[in-house]
Design a protein around this motif. Structure first.
Motif, mmCIF file in Angstrom:
data_model
loop_
_atom_site.group_PDB
_atom_site.id
_atom_site.type_symbol
_atom_site.label_atom_id
_atom_site.label_comp_id
_atom_site.label_asym_id
_atom_site.label_seq_id
_atom_site.Cartn_x
_atom_site.Cartn_y
_atom_site.Cartn_z
ATOM 1 N N LEU A 1 3.384 -3.018 17.610
ATOM 2 C CA LEU A 1 4.830 -3.129 17.514
ATOM 3 C C LEU A 1 5.246 -2.838 16.089
ATOM 4 O O LEU A 1 4.435 -2.854 15.171
ATOM 5 C CB LEU A 1 5.316 -4.509 17.956
ATOM 6 N N THR A 2 6.525 -2.550 15.937
ATOM 7 C CA THR A 2 7.125 -2.471 14.618
ATOM 8 C C THR A 2 8.250 -3.481 14.574
ATOM 9 O O THR A 2 8.772 -3.900 15.614
ATOM 10 C CB THR A 2 7.683 -1.055 14.302
ATOM 11 N N SER A 3 8.609 -3.871 13.375
ATOM 12 C CA SER A 3 9.680 -4.839 13.203
ATOM 13 C C SER A 3 10.408 -4.504 11.908
ATOM 14 O O SER A 3 9.772 -4.181 10.898
ATOM 15 C CB SER A 3 9.095 -6.253 13.128
ATOM 16 N N SER A 4 11.712 -4.564 11.949
ATOM 17 C CA SER A 4 12.516 -4.277 10.768
ATOM 18 C C SER A 4 12.064 -5.155 9.598
ATOM 19 O O SER A 4 11.781 -6.347 9.776
ATOM 20 C CB SER A 4 13.994 -4.537 11.071
ATOM 21 N N LYS A 5 12.035 -4.586 8.424
ATOM 22 C CA LYS A 5 11.596 -5.333 7.242
ATOM 23 C C LYS A 5 12.458 -6.555 6.974
ATOM 24 O O LYS A 5 11.997 -7.532 6.383
ATOM 25 C CB LYS A 5 11.577 -4.424 6.019
ATOM 26 N N ARG A 6 13.698 -6.538 7.417
ATOM 27 C CA ARG A 6 14.592 -7.671 7.172
ATOM 28 C C ARG A 6 14.323 -8.853 8.101
ATOM 29 O O ARG A 6 14.799 -9.955 7.861
ATOM 30 C CB ARG A 6 16.054 -7.232 7.267
ATOM 31 N N HIS B 1 -0.384 -1.222 9.197
ATOM 32 C CA HIS B 1 0.151 0.097 8.857
ATOM 33 C C HIS B 1 1.516 -0.058 8.196
ATOM 34 O O HIS B 1 2.176 -1.076 8.366
ATOM 35 C CB HIS B 1 0.317 0.966 10.111
ATOM 36 N N GLU B 2 1.927 0.938 7.513
ATOM 37 C CA GLU B 2 3.292 1.022 6.992
ATOM 38 C C GLU B 2 4.034 1.986 7.907
ATOM 39 O O GLU B 2 3.563 3.094 8.152
ATOM 40 C CB GLU B 2 3.277 1.539 5.559
ATOM 41 N N GLY B 3 5.183 1.582 8.440
ATOM 42 C CA GLY B 3 5.899 2.408 9.399
ATOM 43 C C GLY B 3 6.974 3.264 8.731
ATOM 44 O O GLY B 3 7.521 2.907 7.701
#
Length: 160
Positions: free
Chosen positions: A129-134, A151-153
């Motif tokens: 999954l990815t998630s907003s940095k905020r 990972h860095e998205g």
């Protein structure tokens, strides 16, 4: 609690969860646009996509029961074939939301557990999954569930 595939009837509630994660919005106050309808239909028609909801369960049985359910959470699972990991599919988790007034009650962990079980049963070798940095609270939540920052998205928004 009931964990199931979303129906068209759930669409306003899902959109309410996605529209504002800090407030409980009345699904009837949202406009379900043509683009939402198309996207929801496309997800339902694609065997590699699922929009899933967690509800408070029916108070009755049958078709009328679904009308009484309150959608407490949602997520989308997309199954991605790949050559890595010995050709195993991976599951991409998107649009994870729990109603603002029900957070901290374990529903999010249960939603993610059920989604992970679903991916495992399908033969996926990885859930990502990815998630907003905020969304720092969400990051702590995912880490508590065993997800690792690996990972860095990057994203590129395309204008029509």
């Amino acid at each position: 609690m009931i964990f199931r595939e979303a129906t068209r009837q759930d669409l306003p509630a899902v959109l309410a969860l996605l529209a504002d994660e800090d407030t409980v919005l009345d699904p009837a106050s949202l406009v379900v646009g043509e683009a939402h309808e198309r996207a929801f239909a496309a997800i339902g028609a694609d065997p590699r996509n699922e929009m899933l909801v967690l509800t408070d369960g029916p108070s009755r049985t049958g078709e009328a029961a679904e009308a009484d359910e309150v959608v407490l959470g949602c997520l989308q699972l997309t199954y991605i074939p790949g050559l890595g990991r010995d050709g195993q599919e991976r599951a991409l988790v998107e649009a994870v939301r729990i109603r603002a007034d029900r957070r901290g009650s374990g529903l999010g962990a249960e939603l993610m557990r059920l989604a992970t079980e679903r991916a495992r049963a399908r033969g996926c070798g990885l859930v990502q999954l990815t998630s907003s940095k905020r969304r720092t609270a969400a990051h702590r939540f995912y880490e508590r569930l065993g997800f690792a920052r690996s990972h860095e998205g990057f994203k590129l928004h395309l204008e029509p």
